[in-house]
Design a protein around this motif. Structure first.
Motif, PDB file in Angstrom:
ATOM      1  N   GLY A 180     101.299 -35.040 -19.748  1.00 34.68           N
ATOM      2  CA  GLY A 180     100.762 -34.116 -18.752  1.00 34.68           C
ATOM      3  C   GLY A 180     100.038 -34.865 -17.654  1.00 34.68           C
ATOM      4  N   ILE A 181      99.247 -35.863 -18.059  1.00 33.62           N
ATOM      5  CA  ILE A 181      98.506 -36.643 -17.063  1.00 33.62           C
ATOM      6  C   ILE A 181      99.457 -37.354 -16.125  1.00 33.62           C
ATOM      7  N   GLU A 182     100.487 -37.979 -16.720  1.00 34.47           N
ATOM      8  CA  GLU A 182     101.438 -38.709 -15.878  1.00 34.47           C
ATOM      9  C   GLU A 182     102.143 -37.774 -14.907  1.00 34.47           C
ATOM     10  N   LEU A 183     102.527 -36.593 -15.429  1.00 38.15           N
ATOM     11  CA  LEU A 183     103.179 -35.625 -14.559  1.00 38.15           C
ATOM     12  C   LEU A 183     102.259 -35.230 -13.416  1.00 38.15           C
ATOM     13  N   GLY A 184     101.013 -34.954 -13.767  1.00 36.83           N
ATOM     14  CA  GLY A 184     100.046 -34.547 -12.745  1.00 36.83           C
ATOM     15  C   GLY A 184      99.903 -35.602 -11.669  1.00 36.83           C
ATOM     16  N   VAL A 185      99.756 -36.863 -12.104  1.00 35.20           N
ATOM     17  CA  VAL A 185      99.603 -37.942 -11.125  1.00 35.20           C
ATOM     18  C   VAL A 185     100.856 -38.063 -10.277  1.00 35.20           C
ATOM     19  N   GLY A 186     102.022 -37.881 -10.921  1.00 36.45           N
ATOM     20  CA  GLY A 186     103.279 -37.948 -10.171  1.00 36.45           C
ATOM     21  C   GLY A 186     103.342 -36.887  -9.092  1.00 36.45           C
ATOM     22  N   VAL A 187     102.975 -35.654  -9.462  1.00 34.52           N
ATOM     23  CA  VAL A 187     102.983 -34.566  -8.484  1.00 34.52           C
ATOM     24  C   VAL A 187     102.020 -34.889  -7.346  1.00 34.52           C
ATOM     25  N   PHE A 188     100.858 -35.405  -7.728  1.00 34.67           N
ATOM     26  CA  PHE A 188      99.840 -35.760  -6.742  1.00 34.67           C
ATOM     27  C   PHE A 188     100.383 -36.766  -5.722  1.00 34.67           C
ATOM     28  N   MET A 189     101.036 -37.806  -6.248  1.00 31.29           N
ATOM     29  CA  MET A 189     101.586 -38.838  -5.364  1.00 31.29           C
ATOM     30  C   MET A 189     102.672 -38.252  -4.461  1.00 31.29           C
ATOM     31  N   LEU A 190     103.517 -37.403  -5.054  1.00 25.17           N
ATOM     32  CA  LEU A 190     104.606 -36.813  -4.273  1.00 25.17           C
ATOM     33  C   LEU A 190     104.052 -35.951  -3.146  1.00 25.17           C
ATOM     34  N   VAL A 191     103.070 -35.114  -3.480  1.00 25.33           N
ATOM     35  CA  VAL A 191     102.481 -34.257  -2.452  1.00 25.33           C
ATOM     36  C   VAL A 191     101.883 -35.120  -1.348  1.00 25.33           C
ATOM     37  N   GLY A 192     101.226 -36.228  -1.768  1.00 24.55           N
ATOM     38  CA  GLY A 192     100.663 -37.133  -0.767  1.00 24.55           C
ATOM     39  C   GLY A 192     101.729 -37.691   0.154  1.00 24.55           C
ATOM     40  N   MET A 193     102.863 -38.110  -0.425  1.00 24.68           N
ATOM     41  CA  MET A 193     103.929 -38.679   0.407  1.00 24.68           C
ATOM     42  C   MET A 193     104.527 -37.629   1.326  1.00 24.68           C
ATOM     43  N   LEU A 194     104.711 -36.428   0.787  1.00 27.30           N
ATOM     44  CA  LEU A 194     105.247 -35.352   1.620  1.00 27.30           C
ATOM     45  C   LEU A 194     104.310 -35.083   2.794  1.00 27.30           C
ATOM     46  N   SER A 195     103.020 -35.107   2.521  1.00 22.80           N
ATOM     47  CA  SER A 195     102.055 -34.864   3.589  1.00 22.80           C
ATOM     48  C   SER A 195     102.170 -35.932   4.652  1.00 22.80           C
ATOM     49  N   LEU A 196     102.282 -37.179   4.195  1.00 17.22           N
ATOM     50  CA  LEU A 196     102.404 -38.267   5.169  1.00 17.22           C
ATOM     51  C   LEU A 196     103.668 -38.080   6.005  1.00 17.22           C
ATOM     52  N   ALA A 197     104.740 -37.680   5.324  1.00 18.83           N
ATOM     53  CA  ALA A 197     105.991 -37.466   6.045  1.00 18.83           C
ATOM     54  C   ALA A 197     105.836 -36.357   7.064  1.00 18.83           C
ATOM     55  N   MET A 198     105.145 -35.297   6.675  1.00 16.45           N
ATOM     56  CA  MET A 198     104.966 -34.194   7.615  1.00 16.45           C
ATOM     57  C   MET A 198     104.112 -34.659   8.799  1.00 16.45           C
ATOM     58  N   LEU A 199     103.037 -35.410   8.496  1.00 17.43           N
ATOM     59  CA  LEU A 199     102.188 -35.892   9.582  1.00 17.43           C
ATOM     60  C   LEU A 199     102.988 -36.788  10.518  1.00 17.43           C
ATOM     61  N   ALA A 200     103.867 -37.585   9.929  1.00 18.09           N
ATOM     62  CA  ALA A 200     104.619 -38.531  10.751  1.00 18.09           C
ATOM     63  C   ALA A 200     105.663 -37.818  11.588  1.00 18.09           C
ATOM     64  N   ILE A 201     106.418 -36.934  10.970  1.00 21.84           N
ATOM     65  CA  ILE A 201     107.581 -36.395  11.663  1.00 21.84           C
ATOM     66  C   ILE A 201     107.244 -35.155  12.479  1.00 21.84           C
ATOM     67  N   SER A 202     106.673 -34.131  11.828  1.00 20.05           N
ATOM     68  CA  SER A 202     106.514 -32.930  12.652  1.00 20.05           C
ATOM     69  C   SER A 202     105.215 -32.908  13.429  1.00 20.05           C
ATOM     70  N   VAL A 203     104.187 -33.651  13.004  1.00 22.41           N
ATOM     71  CA  VAL A 203     102.944 -33.597  13.761  1.00 22.41           C
ATOM     72  C   VAL A 203     102.913 -34.634  14.871  1.00 22.41           C
ATOM     73  N   SER A 204     103.281 -35.887  14.525  1.00 23.48           N
ATOM     74  CA  SER A 204     103.181 -36.892  15.577  1.00 23.48           C
ATOM     75  C   SER A 204     104.530 -37.224  16.205  1.00 23.48           C
ATOM     76  N   GLY A 205     105.584 -36.572  15.735  1.00 23.00           N
ATOM     77  CA  GLY A 205     106.887 -36.749  16.365  1.00 23.00           C
ATOM     78  C   GLY A 205     107.405 -38.170  16.291  1.00 23.00           C
ATOM     79  N   LEU A 206     107.098 -38.837  15.199  1.00 19.30           N
ATOM     80  CA  LEU A 206     107.555 -40.214  15.041  1.00 19.30           C
ATOM     81  C   LEU A 206     109.028 -40.205  14.656  1.00 19.30           C
ATOM     82  N   THR A 207     109.833 -40.973  15.364  1.00 20.06           N
ATOM     83  CA  THR A 207     111.220 -41.116  14.935  1.00 20.06           C
ATOM     84  C   THR A 207     111.469 -42.566  14.580  1.00 20.06           C
ATOM     85  N   LEU A 208     112.345 -42.766  13.637  1.00 24.88           N
ATOM     86  CA  LEU A 208     112.542 -44.116  13.142  1.00 24.88           C
ATOM     87  C   LEU A 208     113.397 -44.941  14.090  1.00 24.88           C
ATOM     88  N   ALA A 209     114.358 -44.255  14.777  1.00 23.52           N
ATOM     89  CA  ALA A 209     115.329 -44.997  15.573  1.00 23.52           C
ATOM     90  C   ALA A 209     114.804 -45.254  16.979  1.00 23.52           C
TER      91      ALA A 209
END
Lengths: 153, 263, 269
Positions: free
Chosen positions: A5-34
């Motif tokens: 359960g702990i591992e799952l929780g930490v995994g979800v936590f990390m995933l949510v964090g990465m998704l947030s970063l992705a959202m901040l990067a792409i839809s908030v700051s309009g960062l494109t990779l290319a």
């Protein structure tokens, strides 16, 4: 199985964090990779660069092609010297291009608009100057002129 | 005359005590950071701490982020609508969240939620002689107890800050677009035009990393250095929240001046 | 003095101070091997401090603490780590790690100091738990145990590495009569069965006298009396008698030092 359960929780936590970063990067700051293959610097002197700041956009036909990196006074000509960073893939600005300081909406932010000219053979390179410039529209001056015209009629 | 010298001596002693406390705190930090972790045993310990420090703080962060984003949009709208620039709500919400509110508010909430819990937990371990007995068994409690908690705090705060920003911006959109009727396209476009990934998002993350170091450091040190009584623990917990909040606000000013001062 | 043919700990000229106050001053104590030694004395005389000095957690101002020839205050980190393998300590509060089960608590020293395979660790842990009568509780968490059971688990942890020396810090404090009886028997029995040396720090006179082979009474920064329980009963020093019999007044006064009682009362007028 508590550990699972702990591992799952930490995994979800990390995933949510990465998704947030992705959202901040792409839809908030309009960062494109290319992009970000580099840029080159060009300069322009304006009579009046009021309202323009570093990080203001530089556009052509309404499309952002770079940004203002520095604004200072040209000591010889006593004009505002604006340094702009233009994306490297924009390699078709001719030497007779003109730059003007525009306003987004009536009270919006200032930005630089560039219009290319007809001299196909000479392309602006690192360190070149745009000679043909048009300054900021200063609202106070405009109103002053308007009133003056009204009065003289 | 005598009372003057006595007072001076008292003042001198309290100054010396503080300096010594800072010295001890520095040593705890050094040992927690330097402590060469044994990957086999320390990884499960770290995961466990990530859980209690990060996962358990997620709910409070999400709820507060949502409400702060919604309030920002509402307040921003009422002001900006007077100038006919209500489509700039997105830009305002995003910039104030990403640069300022998310790192600071998350760090403050984190100090209250996770920092105080860390202090209380370590203080309790000290009071019940768990730290001593670990030392007697031959394990350095700095390495086994303090280090994983410190690293967990350091990792969690930036992640929580990102979640806070993302949820807050989503909340701002909820109010701005769905409720107040700002055109969705211009809401996002304005935001994307004004928010820079490196200057704004990454600087916010750097802030939260610094806050993570400070808050967790204060928390673990106050627990480790607490007077081993129930009174001592409650004092240490209070100190954690007060000191780390003050440190976050003070550092925020300095960091903001360094990062955004020239804009 | 056949006790001292073979000693495990030899403390010589130990001095330890806190601020301006001496906790111990030039104190000598010898702990016989394979016996139960009681260290008794009124509260606040530094009995627990003595255990911590022996365990190397506190450094004395001067003097030596020899454990089989190793001078503990002068050992480096690494050597201290190895020496501690020979010691088990039962803390006053039990000091079980609250985030581990009973089994993991007892296994902890084994995992730290040995590289035994998991099934062997399991066997040893279950044997130790069986010795303290709590094999059935191995999957419980410390918070689910009563105080007496917690202390027995801590005892199992203290002996899990089969140490040469086991130190008990106030093992009887705050225990109900049954738990107390269980602990007294357990300490005695384990000492005989495993052949280690035990040091009991306590101020519970009856229990300590019943199991100790030799007793030191410490007060006023030093040893004021030592001997077998029978010898101490015969000791005619007033201080020793006050402590052994638990008299309220004697060399240790009932009253905290104060001004004259009558003048104090009259002053209020």
């Amino acid at each position: 199985m508590r550990n699972r359960g702990i591992e799952l929780g930490v995994g979800v936590f990390m995933l949510v964090g990465m998704l947030s970063l992705a959202m901040l990067a792409i839809s908030v700051s309009g960062l494109t990779l290319a992009k970000q293959e580099g840029s080159y610097k060009i300069y322009a002197r304006f009579e009046n660069a009021g309202g323009l700041t570093a990080r203001s956009k530089v556009t052509m036909s309404g499309v952002a092609i770079g940004k203002v990196t520095n604004i200072s006074i040209d000591r010889q000509k006593l004009m505002a010297l604006v340094e702009m960073e233009i994306n490297a893939d924009v390699d078709y600005l001719t030497s007779d291009s003109s730059a003007s300081i525009l306003t987004a909406g009536l009270l919006g932010e200032k930005y630089v608009g560039i219009t290319t000219g007809a001299a196909d053979d000479e392309i602006l390179k690192e360190g070149d100057f745009i000679e043909d410039t048009q300054s900021s529209l200063v609202l106070e001056e405009l109103i002053g002129k308007f009133l003056f015209n009204q009065a003289s009629e | 005359m005598q009372s003057v010298t006595a007072n001076l001596a008292l003042l001198g002693r309290s100054v010396l005590d503080r300096v010594a406390a800072i010295g001890r705190a520095g040593m705890v930090l050094m040992q927690a950071v330097i402590a060469r972790p044994d990957p086999l045993t320390s990884f499960p310990l770290l995961v466990r701490q990530l859980y209690s420090v990060g996962v358990l703080s997620m709910v409070i962060i999400i709820v507060s982020g949502l409400f702060i984003g919604m309030v920002l949009a509402l307040q921003g709208y009422t002001i900006l609508v007077d100038y006919g620039t209500e489509q700039a709500v997105g830009q305002m919400v995003a910039l104030s969240l990403v640069r300022e509110l998310a790192p600071v508010v998350t760090a403050l909430l984190f100090a209250g939620r996770a920092g105080s819990a860390l202090t209380a937990e370590i203080g309790l371990m000290k009071t019940t002689e768990q730290l001593s007995s670990m030392e007697m068994i031959g394990v350095d409690p700095l390495r086994r107890i303090i280090a994983p908690r410190f690293w967990a705090g350091l990792i969690c705060l930036p992640i929580l800050t990102m979640i806070f920003s993302a949820v807050g911006i989503w909340g701002g959109m909820l109010v701005g677009v769905d409720w107040l009727g700002i055109y969705e396209g211009s809401f996002w476009a304005n935001m994307q035009n004004s928010v820079d990934f490196f200057d704004d998002v990454l600087n916010g993350l750097i802030k939260s990393l610094v806050f993570g170091v400070v808050v967790t450091w204060v928390a673990v040190f106050q627990g480790y250095d607490s007077v081993p009584t129930s009174e001592g623990i409650s004092q240490a917990t209070t100190k954690t929240v007060v000191y780390s909040s003050l440190a976050v606000l003070g550092l925020d000013f300095i960091l903001t001046a360094l990062m955004f001062g020239d804009l | 003095m056949d006790f001292f043919d073979d000693i495990i700990i030899d403390i010589k000229q130990l001095t330890f101070s806190r601020g301006d106050r001496y906790i111990f001053k030039n104190m000598d104590i010898r702990i016989p091997r394979g016996k139960v030694t009681g260290i008794m004395g009124p509260s606040g005389t530094g009995k627990t401090t003595l255990l911590r000095v022996i365990g190397g957690q506190l450094k004395p101002d001067s003097g030596s603490v020899l454990l089989d020839g190793d001078d503990i205050p002068h050992l480096g980190r690494k050597e201290l780590f190895n020496v501690r393998e020979k010691m088990g300590m039962l803390f006053q509060s039990g000091a079980l790690f609250t985030d581990m089960s009973v089994f993991e608590n007892v296994a902890f020293p084994l995992r730290v100091h040995t590289k035994l395979p998991e099934d062997m660790i399991r066997d040893i842990v279950l044997m130790k738990l069986q010795a303290v009568g709590l094999r059935g509780a191995s999957e419980l968490m410390p918070s689910e145990l009563s105080g007496g059971m917690g202390r027995r688990v801590a005892l199992a942890r203290a002996i899990s590495l089969d140490p040469a020396l086991v130190m008990y810090d106030e093992p009887f404090t705050g225990q109900d009569p049954i738990a107390m009886g269980v602990l007294v028997n357990l300490i005695k029995m384990l000492n005989q069965a495993l052949g280690h040396s035990s040091i009991i720090v306590s101020h519970d006179i009856k229990e300590t006298l019943s199991i100790a082979d030799y007793i030191y009474i410490i007060a006023d920064a030093g040893v004021i009396a030592h001997g077998t329980p029978a010898q101490l009963e015969q000791n005619d020093s007033a201080q020793v008698q006050q402590f052994m019999k638990g008299l309220p007044d004697g060399p240790v006064p009932f009253h905290f030092p104060a001004n004259n009682y009558e003048t104090d009362l009259m002053e209020g007028r």
